[in-house]
Write a protein that holds these residues in place. Sequence first.
Motif, PDB file in Angstrom:
ATOM      1  N   ASN A   1      20.327  53.604  13.957  1.00  0.00           N
ATOM      2  CA  ASN A   1      19.138  54.322  14.396  1.00  0.00           C
ATOM      3  C   ASN A   1      18.660  53.728  15.726  1.00  0.00           C
ATOM      4  O   ASN A   1      18.477  52.519  15.844  1.00  0.00           O
ATOM      5  CB  ASN A   1      18.060  54.164  13.330  1.00  0.00           C
ATOM      6  N   PRO A   2      18.418  54.575  16.741  1.00  0.00           N
ATOM      7  CA  PRO A   2      17.965  54.065  18.043  1.00  0.00           C
ATOM      8  C   PRO A   2      16.651  53.290  17.974  1.00  0.00           C
ATOM      9  O   PRO A   2      16.459  52.332  18.716  1.00  0.00           O
ATOM     10  CB  PRO A   2      17.802  55.330  18.901  1.00  0.00           C
ATOM     11  N   GLU A   3      15.744  53.697  17.087  1.00  0.00           N
ATOM     12  CA  GLU A   3      14.466  52.985  16.959  1.00  0.00           C
ATOM     13  C   GLU A   3      14.668  51.568  16.439  1.00  0.00           C
ATOM     14  O   GLU A   3      14.017  50.627  16.890  1.00  0.00           O
ATOM     15  CB  GLU A   3      13.512  53.758  16.047  1.00  0.00           C
ATOM     16  N   LEU A   4      15.567  51.428  15.500  1.00  0.00           N
ATOM     17  CA  LEU A   4      15.854  50.086  14.959  1.00  0.00           C
ATOM     18  C   LEU A   4      16.581  49.256  16.008  1.00  0.00           C
ATOM     19  O   LEU A   4      16.342  48.052  16.121  1.00  0.00           O
ATOM     20  CB  LEU A   4      16.682  50.215  13.680  1.00  0.00           C
TER      21      LEU A   4
ATOM     22  N   GLU B   1      19.095  52.553   5.429  1.00  0.00           N
ATOM     23  CA  GLU B   1      18.450  52.194   6.681  1.00  0.00           C
ATOM     24  C   GLU B   1      17.079  51.544   6.479  1.00  0.00           C
ATOM     25  O   GLU B   1      16.755  50.542   7.118  1.00  0.00           O
ATOM     26  CB  GLU B   1      18.314  53.428   7.555  1.00  0.00           C
ATOM     27  N   SER B   2      16.287  52.096   5.590  1.00  0.00           N
ATOM     28  CA  SER B   2      14.943  51.549   5.355  1.00  0.00           C
ATOM     29  C   SER B   2      15.003  50.112   4.870  1.00  0.00           C
ATOM     30  O   SER B   2      14.184  49.284   5.270  1.00  0.00           O
ATOM     31  CB  SER B   2      14.188  52.403   4.340  1.00  0.00           C
ATOM     32  N   ALA B   3      15.963  49.814   4.024  1.00  0.00           N
ATOM     33  CA  ALA B   3      16.099  48.446   3.511  1.00  0.00           C
ATOM     34  C   ALA B   3      16.485  47.480   4.629  1.00  0.00           C
ATOM     35  O   ALA B   3      15.963  46.364   4.704  1.00  0.00           O
ATOM     36  CB  ALA B   3      17.124  48.403   2.388  1.00  0.00           C
ATOM     37  N   HIS B   4      17.389  47.912   5.498  1.00  0.00           N
ATOM     38  CA  HIS B   4      17.756  47.065   6.635  1.00  0.00           C
ATOM     39  C   HIS B   4      16.565  46.867   7.564  1.00  0.00           C
ATOM     40  O   HIS B   4      16.322  45.753   8.030  1.00  0.00           O
ATOM     41  CB  HIS B   4      18.926  47.687   7.412  1.00  0.00           C
ATOM     42  N   GLU B   5      15.810  47.929   7.807  1.00  0.00           N
ATOM     43  CA  GLU B   5      14.634  47.814   8.672  1.00  0.00           C
ATOM     44  C   GLU B   5      13.618  46.844   8.083  1.00  0.00           C
ATOM     45  O   GLU B   5      13.073  45.991   8.788  1.00  0.00           O
ATOM     46  CB  GLU B   5      13.985  49.176   8.869  1.00  0.00           C
TER      47      GLU B   5
ATOM     48  N   ASP C   1      24.998  43.302   9.879  1.00  0.00           N
ATOM     49  CA  ASP C   1      25.372  43.859   8.570  1.00  0.00           C
ATOM     50  C   ASP C   1      25.136  45.363   8.541  1.00  0.00           C
ATOM     51  O   ASP C   1      25.949  46.129   8.017  1.00  0.00           O
ATOM     52  CB  ASP C   1      24.573  43.208   7.439  1.00  0.00           C
ATOM     53  N   TYR C   2      24.009  45.780   9.101  1.00  0.00           N
ATOM     54  CA  TYR C   2      23.653  47.198   9.150  1.00  0.00           C
ATOM     55  C   TYR C   2      24.693  47.987   9.952  1.00  0.00           C
ATOM     56  O   TYR C   2      25.204  49.009   9.506  1.00  0.00           O
ATOM     57  CB  TYR C   2      22.254  47.327   9.760  1.00  0.00           C
TER      58      TYR C   2
END
Length: 92
Positions: free
Chosen positions: A82-85, A43-47, A68-69
Amino acid sequence: ERVLLPVRRRVRIELARERQSRGDWQGALAISQTMLADDPCEESAHEIAIRAHLLEGNRFAALAQWADYKTALHHELDAEPNPELRKLIEST
């Protein structure tokens, strides 16, 4: 090796975020792509990649990264993003 993997992950995330903070979006993207090669659900990499694309002004690439995520999460983990993303991508 198992002990080092979480450490490498944290170091890569911090390096990518540091590069983003300096305006080095391509450097941040390169690090995030390395992380995603190891774990397509990271997730961090996608963000980091989505934020880098947005800061670069490339909404199309940010939306492609978001897709892609979502696909990786669905296929690998049968999970939702993730809702924030989601808010980040929808606010642009």
